[in-house]
Design a protein around this motif. Structure first.
Motif, mmCIF file in Angstrom:
data_model
loop_
_atom_site.group_PDB
_atom_site.id
_atom_site.type_symbol
_atom_site.label_atom_id
_atom_site.label_comp_id
_atom_site.label_asym_id
_atom_site.label_seq_id
_atom_site.Cartn_x
_atom_site.Cartn_y
_atom_site.Cartn_z
ATOM 1 N N ALA A 1 0.827 -1.205 0.000
ATOM 2 C CA ALA A 1 0.000 0.000 0.000
ATOM 3 C C ALA A 1 0.867 1.263 0.000
ATOM 4 C CB ALA A 1 -0.939 0.005 1.192
ATOM 5 N N THR A 2 1.952 1.243 0.749
ATOM 6 C CA THR A 2 2.848 2.398 0.798
ATOM 7 C C THR A 2 3.533 2.608 -0.546
ATOM 8 O OG1 THR A 2 3.236 1.951 3.127
ATOM 9 C CG2 THR A 2 4.766 3.440 2.047
ATOM 10 N N ILE A 3 3.971 1.529 -1.149
ATOM 11 C CA ILE A 3 4.630 1.644 -2.452
ATOM 12 C C ILE A 3 3.649 2.141 -3.508
ATOM 13 C CG2 ILE A 3 5.738 0.315 -4.289
ATOM 14 C CD1 ILE A 3 6.999 -1.376 -2.017
ATOM 15 N N ALA A 4 2.407 1.648 -3.467
ATOM 16 C CA ALA A 4 1.387 2.123 -4.411
ATOM 17 C C ALA A 4 1.093 3.600 -4.202
ATOM 18 C CB ALA A 4 0.113 1.305 -4.259
ATOM 19 N N ALA A 5 1.026 4.019 -2.942
ATOM 20 C CA ALA A 5 0.784 5.430 -2.644
ATOM 21 C C ALA A 5 1.961 6.290 -3.119
ATOM 22 C CB ALA A 5 0.547 5.628 -1.157
ATOM 23 N N LEU A 6 3.181 5.760 -2.959
ATOM 24 C CA LEU A 6 4.360 6.483 -3.444
ATOM 25 C C LEU A 6 4.305 6.688 -4.949
ATOM 26 C CD1 LEU A 6 7.438 4.974 -1.599
ATOM 27 C CD2 LEU A 6 6.737 7.341 -1.636
ATOM 28 N N ASN A 7 3.898 5.653 -5.655
ATOM 29 C CA ASN A 7 3.848 5.737 -7.109
ATOM 30 C C ASN A 7 2.791 6.726 -7.589
ATOM 31 O OD1 ASN A 7 5.916 3.906 -7.364
ATOM 32 N ND2 ASN A 7 4.547 2.164 -7.497
ATOM 33 N N SER A 8 1.709 6.872 -6.838
ATOM 34 C CA SER A 8 0.643 7.778 -7.268
ATOM 35 C C SER A 8 0.801 9.199 -6.729
ATOM 36 C CB SER A 8 -0.714 7.222 -6.852
ATOM 37 O OG SER A 8 -0.822 7.199 -5.443
ATOM 38 N N ALA A 9 1.604 9.381 -5.690
ATOM 39 C CA ALA A 9 1.781 10.711 -5.096
ATOM 40 C C ALA A 9 2.727 11.550 -5.942
ATOM 41 C CB ALA A 9 2.327 10.585 -3.685
ATOM 42 N N ARG A 10 2.374 12.798 -6.088
ATOM 43 C CA ARG A 10 3.218 13.701 -6.874
ATOM 44 C C ARG A 10 3.858 14.784 -6.002
ATOM 45 N NH1 ARG A 10 -1.354 12.986 -10.150
ATOM 46 N NH2 ARG A 10 -0.871 11.747 -11.990
ATOM 47 N N CYS A 11 3.216 15.107 -4.900
ATOM 48 C CA CYS A 11 3.695 16.226 -4.091
ATOM 49 C C CYS A 11 4.662 15.798 -2.986
ATOM 50 C CB CYS A 11 2.512 16.979 -3.491
ATOM 51 S SG CYS A 11 1.491 15.955 -2.428
ATOM 52 N N VAL A 12 4.822 14.491 -2.786
ATOM 53 C CA VAL A 12 5.692 13.991 -1.723
ATOM 54 C C VAL A 12 6.803 13.177 -2.365
ATOM 55 C CG1 VAL A 12 5.778 12.584 0.360
ATOM 56 C CG2 VAL A 12 3.719 13.866 -0.161
ATOM 57 N N THR A 13 8.021 13.399 -1.889
ATOM 58 C CA THR A 13 9.135 12.635 -2.447
ATOM 59 C C THR A 13 9.210 11.267 -1.787
ATOM 60 O OG1 THR A 13 10.740 13.423 -0.834
ATOM 61 C CG2 THR A 13 10.440 14.762 -2.829
ATOM 62 N N GLU A 14 9.793 10.339 -2.493
ATOM 63 C CA GLU A 14 9.940 8.971 -1.974
ATOM 64 C C GLU A 14 10.808 8.972 -0.722
ATOM 65 O OE1 GLU A 14 11.515 4.611 -3.482
ATOM 66 O OE2 GLU A 14 11.308 6.231 -4.917
ATOM 67 N N LYS A 15 11.833 9.804 -0.707
ATOM 68 C CA LYS A 15 12.725 9.883 0.450
ATOM 69 C C LYS A 15 11.965 10.333 1.695
ATOM 70 C CE LYS A 15 16.801 12.195 2.178
ATOM 71 N NZ LYS A 15 17.700 13.315 2.047
ATOM 72 N N ASP A 16 11.062 11.301 1.556
ATOM 73 C CA ASP A 16 10.285 11.782 2.693
ATOM 74 C C ASP A 16 9.375 10.691 3.251
ATOM 75 O OD1 ASP A 16 11.431 14.276 2.484
ATOM 76 O OD2 ASP A 16 9.776 15.124 1.310
ATOM 77 N N VAL A 17 8.750 9.931 2.363
ATOM 78 C CA VAL A 17 7.849 8.865 2.809
ATOM 79 C C VAL A 17 8.624 7.764 3.514
ATOM 80 C CG1 VAL A 17 6.239 7.079 2.036
ATOM 81 C CG2 VAL A 17 6.119 9.367 1.060
ATOM 82 N N ILE A 18 9.759 7.375 2.951
ATOM 83 C CA ILE A 18 10.579 6.324 3.557
ATOM 84 C C ILE A 18 11.078 6.773 4.927
ATOM 85 C CG2 ILE A 18 12.784 5.109 3.339
ATOM 86 C CD1 ILE A 18 12.207 4.970 0.312
ATOM 87 N N GLU A 19 11.499 8.015 5.029
ATOM 88 C CA GLU A 19 11.970 8.543 6.320
ATOM 89 C C GLU A 19 10.827 8.593 7.336
ATOM 90 O OE1 GLU A 19 13.847 12.669 7.955
ATOM 91 O OE2 GLU A 19 14.605 11.897 6.049
ATOM 92 N N PHE A 20 9.642 9.011 6.898
ATOM 93 C CA PHE A 20 8.484 9.044 7.774
ATOM 94 C C PHE A 20 8.138 7.640 8.271
ATOM 95 C CE2 PHE A 20 3.912 8.454 8.310
ATOM 96 C CZ PHE A 20 3.675 9.345 9.341
ATOM 97 N N CYS A 21 8.126 6.674 7.369
ATOM 98 C CA CYS A 21 7.799 5.294 7.748
ATOM 99 C C CYS A 21 8.827 4.734 8.721
ATOM 100 C CB CYS A 21 7.702 4.410 6.509
ATOM 101 S SG CYS A 21 6.279 4.768 5.476
ATOM 102 N N ARG A 22 10.107 4.983 8.458
ATOM 103 C CA ARG A 22 11.150 4.498 9.359
ATOM 104 C C ARG A 22 10.999 5.132 10.737
ATOM 105 N NH1 ARG A 22 17.388 4.846 7.949
ATOM 106 N NH2 ARG A 22 16.916 2.910 6.895
#
Length: 109
Positions: free
Chosen positions: A73-94
């Motif tokens: 679900a997180t990877i799918a959300a990353l692929n569809s999100a345009r305003c958030v960088t992948e690095k920010d999401v990974i850091e938030f999840c960690r």
């Protein structure tokens, strides 16, 4: 969502009037191990007998950002999100997983 799905049975089981305290330690360790496997190196998990002794703030104990298991679900959300960088999401999840495990260790007997 996957971490919440792992926590829900744990929380439901131990919020009952039936005394389940003898089973608390084993269940808590299972939830912690399930969470830690996602962002802690396997060597760090294998090197200690008690996973509560792993320092979650040391970068040497953590997987690289690309190796973390964030879930579909997180990877799918990353692929569809345009305003958030992948690095920010990974850091938030960690940070969220680190905080969850730290809080479980802090509140555990």
């Amino acid at each position: 969502m996957s971490i919440a799905a792992a926590l829900e049975p744990f929380l439901a089981k131990f919020q009952s009037d039936i005394p389940f305290a003898p089973f608390l330690y084993e269940s808590l360790l299972m939830v912690m191990r399930y969470t830690m496997v996602r962002f802690v190196k396997p060597e760090a998990l294998a090197s200690v007998q008690n996973i509560t002794k792993i320092d979650l703030q040391k970068k040497e104990n953590l997987l690289s950002a690309k190796s973390e298991n964030l879930g579909f679900a997180t990877i799918a959300a990353l692929n569809s999100a345009r305003c958030v960088t992948e690095k920010d999401v990974i850091e938030f999840c960690r940070n969220a997983m680190q905080a969850l495990c730290s809080k479980m260790v802090e509140k555990s007997p």
